[in-house]
Design an enzyme around this catalytic site. Structure first.
Site, PDB file in Angstrom:
ATOM      1  N   ASP A  37      -6.087 -21.136 -37.465  1.00 18.20           N
ATOM      2  CA  ASP A  37      -6.999 -21.680 -36.457  1.00 18.20           C
ATOM      3  C   ASP A  37      -6.956 -20.861 -35.176  1.00 18.20           C
ATOM      4  O   ASP A  37      -6.022 -20.106 -34.943  1.00 18.20           O
ATOM      5  CB  ASP A  37      -6.583 -23.122 -36.113  1.00 18.20           C
ATOM      6  CG  ASP A  37      -7.271 -24.111 -37.033  1.00 18.20           C
ATOM      7  OD1 ASP A  37      -8.057 -23.677 -37.880  1.00 18.20           O
ATOM      8  OD2 ASP A  37      -7.012 -25.322 -36.878  1.00 18.20           O
ATOM      9  N   LYS A  59     -12.298 -22.854 -34.554  1.00 19.37           N
ATOM     10  CA  LYS A  59     -13.498 -23.413 -33.947  1.00 19.37           C
ATOM     11  C   LYS A  59     -13.371 -23.306 -32.442  1.00 19.37           C
ATOM     12  O   LYS A  59     -12.498 -23.920 -31.855  1.00 19.37           O
ATOM     13  CB  LYS A  59     -13.641 -24.895 -34.319  1.00 19.37           C
ATOM     14  CG  LYS A  59     -14.134 -25.110 -35.730  1.00 19.37           C
ATOM     15  CD  LYS A  59     -13.937 -26.520 -36.187  1.00 19.37           C
ATOM     16  CE  LYS A  59     -12.642 -26.629 -36.962  1.00 19.37           C
ATOM     17  NZ  LYS A  59     -12.354 -27.874 -37.593  1.00 19.37           N
ATOM     18  N   MET A 173      -8.394 -32.237 -25.192  1.00 21.43           N
ATOM     19  CA  MET A 173      -9.850 -32.014 -25.265  1.00 21.43           C
ATOM     20  C   MET A 173     -10.600 -32.800 -24.190  1.00 21.43           C
ATOM     21  O   MET A 173     -11.671 -33.335 -24.439  1.00 21.43           O
ATOM     22  CB  MET A 173     -10.379 -32.402 -26.659  1.00 21.43           C
ATOM     23  CG  MET A 173      -9.804 -31.557 -27.780  1.00 21.43           C
ATOM     24  SD  MET A 173     -10.176 -32.186 -29.414  1.00 21.43           S
ATOM     25  CE  MET A 173      -8.989 -33.490 -29.608  1.00 21.43           C
TER      26      MET A 173
HETATM   27  N1  SAH Z   1      -3.110 -30.175 -33.080  1.00 23.15           N
HETATM   28  C1  SAH Z   1      -3.073 -29.744 -31.699  1.00 23.15           C
HETATM   29  C2  SAH Z   1      -4.224 -30.296 -30.886  1.00 23.15           C
HETATM   30  C3  SAH Z   1      -5.578 -29.763 -31.314  1.00 23.15           C
HETATM   31  S1  SAH Z   1      -6.874 -30.396 -30.328  1.00 23.15           S
HETATM   32  C4  SAH Z   1      -1.731 -30.151 -31.091  1.00 23.15           C
HETATM   33  O1  SAH Z   1      -0.956 -30.896 -31.714  1.00 23.15           O
HETATM   34  O2  SAH Z   1      -1.431 -29.722 -29.975  1.00 23.15           O
HETATM   35  C5  SAH Z   1      -7.107 -29.094 -29.180  1.00 23.15           C
HETATM   36  C6  SAH Z   1      -6.639 -29.494 -27.798  1.00 23.15           C
HETATM   37  O3  SAH Z   1      -5.229 -29.421 -27.710  1.00 23.15           O
HETATM   38  C7  SAH Z   1      -7.151 -28.623 -26.670  1.00 23.15           C
HETATM   39  O4  SAH Z   1      -8.451 -28.988 -26.267  1.00 23.15           O
HETATM   40  C8  SAH Z   1      -6.138 -28.923 -25.577  1.00 23.15           C
HETATM   41  O5  SAH Z   1      -6.399 -30.139 -24.953  1.00 23.15           O
HETATM   42  C9  SAH Z   1      -4.856 -29.089 -26.399  1.00 23.15           C
HETATM   43  N2  SAH Z   1      -4.061 -27.849 -26.437  1.00 23.15           N
HETATM   44  C10 SAH Z   1      -3.751 -27.115 -27.501  1.00 23.15           C
HETATM   45  N3  SAH Z   1      -2.967 -26.066 -27.169  1.00 23.15           N
HETATM   46  C11 SAH Z   1      -2.770 -26.156 -25.834  1.00 23.15           C
HETATM   47  C12 SAH Z   1      -2.037 -25.398 -24.866  1.00 23.15           C
HETATM   48  N4  SAH Z   1      -1.347 -24.296 -25.224  1.00 23.15           N
HETATM   49  N5  SAH Z   1      -2.061 -25.811 -23.578  1.00 23.15           N
HETATM   50  C13 SAH Z   1      -2.727 -26.899 -23.200  1.00 23.15           C
HETATM   51  N6  SAH Z   1      -3.437 -27.661 -24.057  1.00 23.15           N
HETATM   52  C14 SAH Z   1      -3.464 -27.292 -25.353  1.00 23.15           C
END
Ligand code: SAH
Length: 260
Positions: A37, A59, A173
């Site tokens: 991803d 995405k 998000m």
């Molecule tokens: N499965 C992922 C979340 C996916 S949804 C998890 O467990 O973290 C995607 C969202 O995750 C982004 O819009 C943001 O809000 C958050 N996100 C993912 N990586 C991030 C990072 N390094 N720093 C801040 N927010 C992050």
């Protein structure tokens, strides 16, 4: 027909490639195929076998690189062809990661799979920003919430309950919906003075942390041009970061005074 391969649904962790688990790394090193991803660190792909097939399924917000059905299909087809497959996802695959849909697709075909959890970005990014999501003085509960599910969804977010029922909110998000989220929380009685932190690209070398209050977060986000991926942390725990920064500053001044 050959025996089916196993699909490993793997959490890559929040951004810093070193925050992956040992188990996940071992699967990356031996996989025939890796479907990855956008938010999974690209550096992790350097550990793949030289002959491994690497497939990007990411995405970007607003543009769908590969529909979920097609990803499920690829997982199923590769496993049926006897391939050892790693499905590499940012954070934890079961936290807003659609990992649940993928394991259901595999289970429907009776294909073997293993779920390897990762550090979700709320925990990772908050920690890297000096914000404990719970603290004896400030928060005895925290919730991971999606900011993107607002109108007409099957399970809408209950901002009315979250405004009161949970001490720390970690919102994924949420960047584009920030004005709406703020309005909902204020409408349901969350004090405007509640501390808020934005953590952009948490745990990476490009991490940026900005703090404010619920009263002004929408203006602040615009002023600093907050971009995805970003986490929004709402709650008194945000003040711990400020206390840590102050303490560090004091220690530094003290050291400088000693040197003269
Ligand atoms: N499965 C992922 C979340 C996916 S949804 C998890 O467990 O973290 C995607 C969202 O995750 C982004 O819009 C943001 O809000 C958050 N996100 C993912 N990586 C991030 C990072 N390094 N720093 C801040 N927010 C992050």
């Amino acid at each position: 027909m050959s025996a089916p391969g196993t699909v490993y649904i793997v959490g890559a962790g929040p951004g810093d490639p070193e925050l992956i688990t040992v188990k996940a790394m071992r699967r990356i090193q031996t996989a025939d195929v890796i479907l990855y991803d956008r938010l999974a660190s690209k550096e992790l792909l350097e550990y793949a076998r030289p002959d491994a097939e690497l497939v990007y399924c990411g995405k970007a917000p607003g543009s769908h690189a590969m529909p979920q059905e097609q990803i499920n299909r690829l997982l199923v087809d590769n496993a049926l062809n006897g391939k050892q497959v790693v499905r590499l996802k940012g954070g934890d695959p079961f936290v807003f990661g659609r990992g649940g849909e993928e394991v259901m697709a595999l289970a429907e075909y009776g294909l073997p799979y293993e779920m390897i959890p990762g550090i979700t970005s709320a925990i990772g990014a908050a920690a890297a920003a000096g914000i404990p999501v719970t603290h004896r003085d400030y928060a005895s509960s925290f919730a991971c919430v999606t900011g993107s599910r607002c109108h007409g969804d099957k399970s809408p977010v209950r901002w009315d309950l979250l405004a009161h029922g949970v001490d720390t909110l970690a919102i994924y998000m949420g960047v584009s919906q920030l004005p709406y989220i703020r309005e909902e929380l204020l409408k349901h009685g969350k004090p405007p003075s509640t501390p808020v932190a934005f953590i952009e690209r948490g745990t990476t070398s490009r991490q940026r942390t900005i703090t404010g209050t619920l009263a002004d977060i929408h203006k602040l986000a615009e002023a600093v041009q907050l971009r995805n991926p970003a986490l929004i942390i709402i709650g008194e725990v945000v003040t711990v970061r400020e206390q840590l920064l102050r303490a560090e500053q004091q220690a530094l001044s003290h050291a400088q005074a000693l040197i003269g």
